[in-house]
Design an enzyme around this catalytic site. Structure first.
Site, PDB file in Angstrom:
ATOM      1  CD  GLN A 121      38.750  38.422  43.191  1.00 41.02           C
ATOM      2  OE1 GLN A 121      37.622  38.349  43.247  1.00 41.02           O
ATOM      3  NE2 GLN A 121      39.590  40.076  42.304  1.00 41.02           N
TER       4      GLN A 121
ATOM      5  NE  ARG B 208      39.953  42.386  38.475  1.00 39.99           N
ATOM      6  CZ  ARG B 208      38.186  42.042  37.926  1.00 39.99           C
ATOM      7  NH1 ARG B 208      37.272  41.654  39.136  1.00 39.99           N
ATOM      8  NH2 ARG B 208      38.520  42.198  37.418  1.00 39.99           N
TER       9      ARG B 208
ATOM     10  CE1 TYR C 209      33.222  44.419  48.494  1.00 37.57           C
ATOM     11  CE2 TYR C 209      34.304  43.880  46.477  1.00 37.57           C
ATOM     12  CZ  TYR C 209      32.897  43.925  46.934  1.00 37.57           C
ATOM     13  OH  TYR C 209      31.574  43.835  46.011  1.00 37.57           O
TER      14      TYR C 209
ATOM     15  N   GLY D 213      34.010  38.975  31.548  1.00 40.32           N
ATOM     16  CA  GLY D 213      33.364  38.359  32.988  1.00 40.32           C
ATOM     17  C   GLY D 213      32.236  37.691  32.317  1.00 40.32           C
ATOM     18  NE  ARG D 214      29.883  42.957  32.302  1.00 40.82           N
ATOM     19  CZ  ARG D 214      29.541  43.976  31.895  1.00 40.82           C
ATOM     20  NH1 ARG D 214      27.859  44.908  31.832  1.00 40.82           N
ATOM     21  NH2 ARG D 214      30.799  44.843  31.380  1.00 40.82           N
TER      22      ARG D 214
HETATM   23  C1  LIG Z   1      28.087  38.752  38.830  1.00 41.90           C
HETATM   24  C2  LIG Z   1      28.971  39.176  38.409  1.00 41.90           C
HETATM   25  C3  LIG Z   1      29.753  39.383  39.496  1.00 41.90           C
HETATM   26  C4  LIG Z   1      31.348  39.389  39.806  1.00 41.90           C
HETATM   27  N1  LIG Z   1      32.161  39.498  40.688  1.00 41.90           N
HETATM   28  C5  LIG Z   1      33.155  39.744  41.221  1.00 41.90           C
HETATM   29  C6  LIG Z   1      33.825  38.820  41.887  1.00 41.90           C
HETATM   30  O1  LIG Z   1      33.463  38.673  43.245  1.00 41.90           O
HETATM   31  N2  LIG Z   1      35.398  39.492  42.134  1.00 41.90           N
HETATM   32  C7  LIG Z   1      35.935  41.156  41.505  1.00 41.90           C
HETATM   33  O2  LIG Z   1      37.101  41.085  41.748  1.00 41.90           O
HETATM   34  N3  LIG Z   1      35.212  41.576  40.272  1.00 41.90           N
HETATM   35  C8  LIG Z   1      33.887  40.815  40.217  1.00 41.90           C
HETATM   36  N4  LIG Z   1      33.023  41.389  39.753  1.00 41.90           N
HETATM   37  C9  LIG Z   1      33.542  42.536  37.745  1.00 41.90           C
HETATM   38  C10 LIG Z   1      34.323  41.800  37.036  1.00 41.90           C
HETATM   39  O3  LIG Z   1      35.494  40.639  37.004  1.00 41.90           O
HETATM   40  C11 LIG Z   1      34.573  42.223  36.516  1.00 41.90           C
HETATM   41  O4  LIG Z   1      35.579  43.176  36.230  1.00 41.90           O
HETATM   42  C12 LIG Z   1      33.744  42.830  35.492  1.00 41.90           C
HETATM   43  O5  LIG Z   1      32.194  41.783  35.558  1.00 41.90           O
HETATM   44  C13 LIG Z   1      33.433  43.534  33.991  1.00 41.90           C
HETATM   45  O6  LIG Z   1      34.289  42.853  32.553  1.00 41.90           O
HETATM   46  P1  LIG Z   1      33.319  42.499  31.898  1.00 41.90           P
HETATM   47  O7  LIG Z   1      33.131  43.456  30.773  1.00 41.90           O
HETATM   48  O8  LIG Z   1      34.539  41.452  31.192  1.00 41.90           O
HETATM   49  O9  LIG Z   1      32.205  41.857  31.914  1.00 41.90           O
HETATM   50  C14 LIG Z   1      31.755  40.438  39.136  1.00 41.90           C
HETATM   51  C15 LIG Z   1      31.242  40.892  37.761  1.00 41.90           C
HETATM   52  C16 LIG Z   1      29.926  40.834  37.954  1.00 41.90           C
HETATM   53  C17 LIG Z   1      29.229  41.179  36.030  1.00 41.90           C
END
Ligand SMILES: Cc1cc2nc3c(=O)[nH]c(=O)nc-3n(C[C@H](O)[C@H](O)[C@H](O)COP(=O)(O)O)c2cc1C
Length: 378
Positions: free
Chosen positions: A102, A229, A182, A321-322
């Site tokens: 990314q 994204r 961003y 993500g999480r």
């Molecule tokens: C610890 C953490 C770091 C994240 N860092 C990024 C990132 O670097 N780039 C990005 O586009 N989204 C980032 N996100 C957002 C996640 O990609 C995702 O959109 C978000 O966690 C919701 O998905 P989930 O409900 O499956 O966790 C981050 C989320 C978390 C929890």
């Protein structure tokens, strides 16, 4: 239809990429790089352990020193960074996975502490609301410096160079980060872009820089290895609305991206991590249908929700993500319906291998549903 029969867990081909399932590991900043933006050796373990995902999108990675917003985030501008990323891509490929990098420039979502006291840059000198994480805690955002017109093509070139370095690091493709307010989104949105030159004002002017970036990255990779994204609903960092005509803005943006033949659009549905609510004025399904390539849906998905969306033809892939933080074998757990471990927030950002690359796979649990990283058991 949970478990091994789920269509979400069956192989799929998008573009020329054969993926072992429709689950994508969402990009997640984990803040474990060193001060030179070099990812640690144990990052190869972390990503390699998660190679069951059909596709991994790495944590956001700074295209240049100017792009940095947060401490200990990795970069892709130096040869040392490329060498470290190569260890990661090798580990994922050895386990049969696919991985995209990314590409990130934080713009105004940064702080002078990251730039030797110099101001972060942005389309316009408009301060984000709230605070940002810096080396020693939280600080108020500052008013950024508006970019000079002739600086903007140079940032496009930084993206091109970063895309080239990602290729040399062995990635399968790249995802342009145009979400979460961003730099790219700061140009797209009319609340953060008040420029009077060819990069601001009309919608087509506001889209000029993001589309120039995408074209530069396509020059390096070919459109079928480039995704993007977006987060139409986000309110980060607090302004509402970020855009006076969100649906119209994103309809045009998506139309242009579709014409460029991109591999995928990765949509954050609702506000990242917070809610899946979407204003009545914004029809995400209609926006998605404007795009000819694949659509990766994200935000608070479950296997059941993904199955429904797939059956309805609303999305092709689903990013999580999480759940990937504490479940390296997340896909296998979905397949067998095993319980998921939960990662305490203290491990999300910063620290070392603890709570990062030491979460055990199910097989190591031997029936004991442990939710603490291995190291804590020793
Ligand atoms: C610890 C953490 C770091 C994240 N860092 C990024 C990132 O670097 N780039 C990005 O586009 N989204 C980032 N996100 C957002 C996640 O990609 C995702 O959109 C978000 O966690 C919701 O998905 P989930 O409900 O499956 O966790 C981050 C989320 C978390 C929890």
């Amino acid at each position: 239809m949970a478990g091994s029969t789920s269509l979400v867990l069956q192989p799929v081909t998008i573009g020329d990429l054969q993926l072992s399932n429709r689950i994508v590991m969402a990009p997640m900043t984990r803040s474990r790089a060193d001060d030179a933006g070099v990812i640690p050796e144990y990052a190869a373990d972390y990503y390699g352990q998660r190679a069951q995902a059909g596709l991994i999108v790495t944590e956001a990675t700074n295209i240049s020193a100017q792009g940095r917003g947060y401490p200990r985030t990795p970069g892709i501008w130096s040869d040392e960074q490329v060498t470290a990323w190569r260890r990661v891509t090798t580990a994922v490929h050895q386990r049969g996975g696919k991985i995209f990098l990314q590409l990130w420039h934080t713009g105004r979502m940064s702080h002078p502490d990251m730039h030797g006291g110099a101001l972060p840059v942005a389309p316009s000198a408009i301060r984000p609301l709230g605070q940002i994480r810096v080396g020693d805690g939280m600080k108020d955002f500052v008013t950024p410096r508006a970019l000079e017109t002739d600086e903007i093509p140079r940032i496009v070139e930084d993206y091109r160079r970063a895309a080239d370095k990602a290729k040399r690091a062995g990635f399968d493709g790249v995802e342009v980060h145009s979400a979460n307010n961003y730099l790219l989104e700061q140009f797209v949105r009319d609340s953060t872009n008040r420029r009077g030159d060819q990069y601001g004002g009309t919608l087509s002017n506001r889209l000029r820089f993001p589309l120039d970036v995408v074209r530069a990255v396509i020059d390096v990779w070919g459109a079928k290895r480039v995704g993007i994204r977006i987060s139409p609903v986000t309110t980060t960092p607090g302004e509402t609305p970020l855009d006076s005509h969100t649906e119209n803005t994103f309809a045009s943006y998506i139309d242009e991206l579709s014409k460029l033949g991109l591999l995928y659009v990765h949509g954050i549905e609702g506000i990242t991590q917070q809610s899946r609510d979407t204003p009545a004025s914004l029809n995400i399904a209609a926006l998605r249908r404007r795009f000819a390539g694949a659509y990766i849906a994200n935000n608070q998905y479950t296997l059941e929700l993904a199955e429904k969306a797939l059956a309805a033809g609303d999305a092709d892939l689903f990013s999580f993500g999480r759940p990937f933080i504490a479940n390296p074998d997340f896909v296998e757990r979905l397949r067998v319906g095993a319980p998921l471990a939960d990662a305490p927030k203290q491990y999300w950002y910063g620290g070392d291998a603890t709570g990062y690359s030491d979460w055990p796979p199910m097989v190591a649990l031997r029936g004991n549903q442990r939710s603490e990283p291995l190291v804590n058991q020793q």
